[in-house]
Design an enzyme around this catalytic site. Structure first.
Site, PDB file in Angstrom:
ATOM      1  CG  ASP A 149      -1.604   1.066   1.339  1.00 40.34           C
ATOM      2  OD1 ASP A 149      -1.917   1.758   0.536  1.00 40.34           O
ATOM      3  OD2 ASP A 149      -2.228   1.344   2.535  1.00 40.34           O
ATOM      4  CD  GLU A 180      -8.551 -21.266 -11.443  1.00 32.62           C
ATOM      5  OE1 GLU A 180      -8.449 -21.540 -10.075  1.00 32.62           O
ATOM      6  OE2 GLU A 180      -9.451 -20.701 -12.064  1.00 32.62           O
ATOM      7  CG  ASP A 209      -6.559 -13.224 -13.263  1.00 25.50           C
ATOM      8  OD1 ASP A 209      -7.357 -14.496 -13.819  1.00 25.50           O
ATOM      9  OD2 ASP A 209      -5.960 -13.644 -12.200  1.00 25.50           O
ATOM     10  CG  ASP A 224     -10.887 -16.971 -12.962  1.00 27.04           C
ATOM     11  OD1 ASP A 224     -10.076 -17.349 -12.194  1.00 27.04           O
ATOM     12  OD2 ASP A 224     -12.137 -16.709 -13.067  1.00 27.04           O
ATOM     13  CG  ASP A 280      -5.972   2.897   0.386  1.00 22.93           C
ATOM     14  OD1 ASP A 280      -5.254   2.222   0.319  1.00 22.93           O
ATOM     15  OD2 ASP A 280      -6.583   2.905  -0.884  1.00 22.93           O
ATOM     16  CG  ASP A 315      -1.106   1.298  -3.886  1.00 23.71           C
ATOM     17  OD1 ASP A 315       0.123   1.120  -3.934  1.00 23.71           O
ATOM     18  OD2 ASP A 315      -1.609   1.779  -2.787  1.00 23.71           O
ATOM     19  CG  HIS A 365      -5.566 -15.650  -5.720  1.00 23.78           C
ATOM     20  ND1 HIS A 365      -5.183 -16.536  -6.878  1.00 23.78           N
ATOM     21  CD2 HIS A 365      -7.064 -15.433  -6.039  1.00 23.78           C
ATOM     22  CE1 HIS A 365      -6.148 -16.791  -7.698  1.00 23.78           C
ATOM     23  NE2 HIS A 365      -7.090 -16.311  -7.396  1.00 23.78           N
ATOM     24  CG  ASP A 366      -8.139 -19.305  -5.503  1.00 20.97           C
ATOM     25  OD1 ASP A 366      -8.498 -18.290  -5.036  1.00 20.97           O
ATOM     26  OD2 ASP A 366      -8.416 -19.609  -6.895  1.00 20.97           O
TER      27      ASP A 366
HETATM   28  O1  ISL Z   1     -10.531 -21.652  -4.526  1.00 17.22           O
HETATM   29  C1  ISL Z   1     -11.117 -22.594  -4.570  1.00 17.22           C
HETATM   30  C2  ISL Z   1     -11.203 -23.787  -3.713  1.00 17.22           C
HETATM   31  O2  ISL Z   1     -10.770 -23.224  -2.223  1.00 17.22           O
HETATM   32  C3  ISL Z   1     -11.786 -23.032  -5.937  1.00 17.22           C
HETATM   33  O3  ISL Z   1     -12.883 -23.499  -5.869  1.00 17.22           O
HETATM   34  C4  ISL Z   1     -11.678 -21.792  -6.893  1.00 17.22           C
HETATM   35  O4  ISL Z   1     -12.926 -20.872  -6.506  1.00 17.22           O
HETATM   36  C5  ISL Z   1     -11.283 -22.095  -8.253  1.00 17.22           C
HETATM   37  O5  ISL Z   1     -10.171 -22.624  -8.285  1.00 17.22           O
HETATM   38  C6  ISL Z   1     -11.638 -21.163  -9.215  1.00 17.22           C
HETATM   39  O6  ISL Z   1     -10.874 -20.144  -9.071  1.00 17.22           O
HETATM   40  C7  ISL Z   1     -10.923 -18.838  -9.841  1.00 17.22           C
HETATM   41  O7  ISL Z   1     -12.053 -18.107 -10.042  1.00 17.22           O
HETATM   42  C8  ISL Z   1     -12.593 -17.977  -8.773  1.00 17.22           C
HETATM   43  C9  ISL Z   1     -11.930 -17.118  -8.148  1.00 17.22           C
HETATM   44  O8  ISL Z   1     -12.737 -16.954  -6.785  1.00 17.22           O
HETATM   45  C10 ISL Z   1     -10.529 -17.365  -7.872  1.00 17.22           C
HETATM   46  O9  ISL Z   1      -9.825 -16.701  -6.766  1.00 17.22           O
HETATM   47  C11 ISL Z   1      -9.879 -17.657  -9.049  1.00 17.22           C
HETATM   48  O10 ISL Z   1      -8.854 -18.194  -8.764  1.00 17.22           O
HETATM   49  C12 ISL Z   1     -14.079 -17.035  -9.393  1.00 17.22           C
HETATM   50  O11 ISL Z   1     -13.318 -16.222 -10.478  1.00 17.22           O
HETATM   51 CA    CA Z   2      -3.533   1.838  -1.607  1.00 18.15          CA
END
Ligand code: ISL
Ligand code: CA
Length: 536
Positions: A19, A249, A96, A196, A23, A27, A318-319
């Site tokens: 950041d 993905e 993405d 995605d 805020d 960013d 991130h998942d």
């Molecule tokens: O993260 C998951 C399980 O914990 C998966 O089911 C995930 O939702 C799936 O891999 C799809 O992920 C992608 O599309 C989603 C988004 O929430 C995720 O961050 C993204 O990586 C919807 O756009």
């Molecule tokens: Ca910021």
């Protein structure tokens, strides 16, 4: 070799990176600020999680305008500057591409719900005179996958949160819109896309799904020919005109799906994120913290390594959970298990993807209750479990062991206020281990996890065997995973011990890399706790 096969990709989840205007939200200027650091690490491509305009129900995976930057993250001028500044450091950017769904705040959806012109059928609508749900499908986030829209007085399909409406790929204009968006960004100089949930775009039918514990209805949209056709069209009409690459993905993809999607003759995607290896601990293990099966992990990884010519390799994003907490020992062997995962990631065949903070050995969060959780998936699951009368303590145990927020805690830059992420309250709590696990501490420390990543990235760039060689599994047991990489009569053996005890293995050789600091040379078949060695 193609440039993207020699690349090392670093995923940035902007919201949690840095950041700069205090805020509490990361960013784009924050990314620019750290480009030198990424260049120093050896990164050559950045994958940016969505930075488009979005109401952030799902942190940017719900896009309301594909051609605007989320004002929380900065401006289009910041984005343009990022592309230029990254390029000056030899770093390309991939974006993405979230095209299965848009935010319900997207102009298309607003027009669609009001049945305006061609937009009327941009989404998947279903009338239901008796107000019954159109079918029994469930969403990826655990709820029903239909919501009722009071404006249009019909249901719309959403395979994710209810604010993420699925686009209708039976409508040709939708694909044309997507092509324009892709060209818009490629013309700006980006080098490709992380696509995605790209294997679920086309819905074959809207009939009821088979009974299943999760994701009822998936057989109607997973990896079907309609989707393959769409991807091929994006390739031939757009991607072919640029020097770029795609990583798809692909949820629930089998090896055969992977082959179909990445076969270069079919001209679909360049590589995919498979899920099988991050699903070896699904449910029981993840929720109840049973030890992960390393032999299963080794078998699954080997299957994919042998099965595809080229693929994307990752253990974090991130998942997913943080790799040290998941496959290693974050307490007793933090340093070794962080380096062990680095060794695995960077010596497999394929393009490696590092998630921000992975190079520092960041761990799962240490939150104490649901109040600290932001992830829409976790909140939905918590609600669902509450409806099923699952007791609070058990709910928390399950959420804690699986929440995507585990990976999303702010970057730990230093041991100062909020780990140097922000001067004000971050949008998501910082992990309290930032006092010891942080970038500043690791930067000039030759035995840090980051230094090891840097060293191994450099090693990888110089090694034809690692870049081009075949993969051969050698020994897969409950605790160790040993494999070889071979190229033109030369070979390297990589041996990894995923346990806190000494383990004997069959391989011998001269050590050229080890995650223990001692400089010993001859490997005589004994791996120390969480030891990783590369042998010649
Ligand atoms: O993260 C998951 C399980 O914990 C998966 O089911 C995930 O939702 C799936 O891999 C799809 O992920 C992608 O599309 C989603 C988004 O929430 C995720 O961050 C993204 O990586 C919807 O756009
Ligand atoms: Ca910021």
């Amino acid at each position: 070799m193609k440039w993207w096969q020699e690349s090392v990709v670093y995923q940035i989840y902007t919201r949690s990176f840095q950041d700069t205007n205090n805020d509490g939200i990361g960013d784009i200027p924050g990314i620019i600020m750290h480009l030198d650091n990424l260049q120093d690490l050896g990164v050559t491509v950045i994958w940016l999680s969505p930075v488009y305009q979005s109401p952030n129900e799902d942190n940017g995976y719900d896009i309301s305008d594909y051609r605007r930057i989320n004002s929380e993250y900065g401006t289009m001028a910041d984005m343009d500057q990022l592309i230029i500044e990254a390029d000056r450091r030899g770093i390309k950017i991939i974006m993405d591409l979230v095209i299965n769904h848009t935010s319900t705040e997207h102009e298309w959806f607003q027009k669609s719900r009001n049945r305006i012109g061609k937009y009327e059928d941009y989404y998947i609508w279903k009338a239901s005179p008796n107000k019954e749900l159109p079918n029994n499908w469930t969403s990826f986030f655990g709820e029903k996958s239909w919501s009722y829209d009071h404006v249009r007085e019909e249901y719309y399909l959403h395979l994710f949160a209810k604010e993420q409406a699925d686009l209708n790929y039976h409508h040709k204009d939708v694909l044309d819109e997507v092509k324009d968006i892709m060209r818009f960004w490629l013309d700006k100089g980006i080098a490709g896309f992380r696509c995605d949930v790209i294997n679920i775009l086309y819905k074959n039918s809207l009939e009821d799904g088979k009974k299943s514990l999760i994701l009822i209805g998936a057989e109607h949209y997973l990896n079907n020919n309609g989707t393959h056709k769409i991807i091929r069209e994006l390739h031939s009409d757009v991607l072919d005109d640029y020097d770029c690459f795609t990583v798809g993905e692909t949820v629930f993809a089998t090896l055969q799906d992977g082959k179909d999607l990445t076969d270069s003759n079919r001209k679909e995607l360049n590589m995919i994120f498979a899920f099988e290896h991050v699903e070896v601990d699904q449910f029981m293990v993840k929720w109840f913290k049973k030890p992960i099966s390393i032999s299963k992990l080794g078998r699954v990884l080997s299957k994919w390594q042998l099965g595809l010519e080229w693929n994307a390799n990752y253990f974090e994003c991130h998942d997913q959970l943080r790799a040290i907490s998941r496959y290693g020992d974050a307490d007793q062997y933090h340093n070794q298990s962080g380096k062990l995962m680095a060794t695995l990631l960077l010596t497999l065949k394929g393009t490696p993807f590092i998630f921000q903070g992975q190079e520092l050995g960041m761990t799962n969060f240490d939150y104490k209750s649901m109040e600290d959780i932001e992830d829409v998936e976790s909140r939905n699951i918590n609600q669902l479990l509450t409806d099923y009368h699952v007791p609070k303590s058990l709910r928390w145990k399950m959420i804690k062991a699986s929440s995507r927020d585990n990976a999303r805690t702010p970057m730990q830059w230093n041991d100062g206020i909020n780990a140097g992420f922000s001067m004000s309250q971050p949008w998501l709590k910082v992990n309290s281990n930032y006092k010891t696990i942080n970038m500043e501490e690791q930067l000039n420390n030759t035995s840090s996890i980051r230094s090891y990543y840097k060293e191994l990235i450099e090693f990888r760039k110089q090694s034809e065997i690692i870049l081009k060689g075949d993969f051969r599994p050698k020994q897969i047991t409950k605790h160790v995973f040993v494999y070889e990489r071979r190229y033109c009569g030369q070979k390297l053996t990589i041996a990894l011990n995923f346990s806190n005890k000494t383990r004997k293995i069959e391989s011998r050789g001269l050590i050229i890399k080890t995650n223990y600091n001692e400089s010993y040379r001859l490997f005589e078949g004994e791996l120390k706790a969480y030891e990783a060695v590369i042998l010649e």
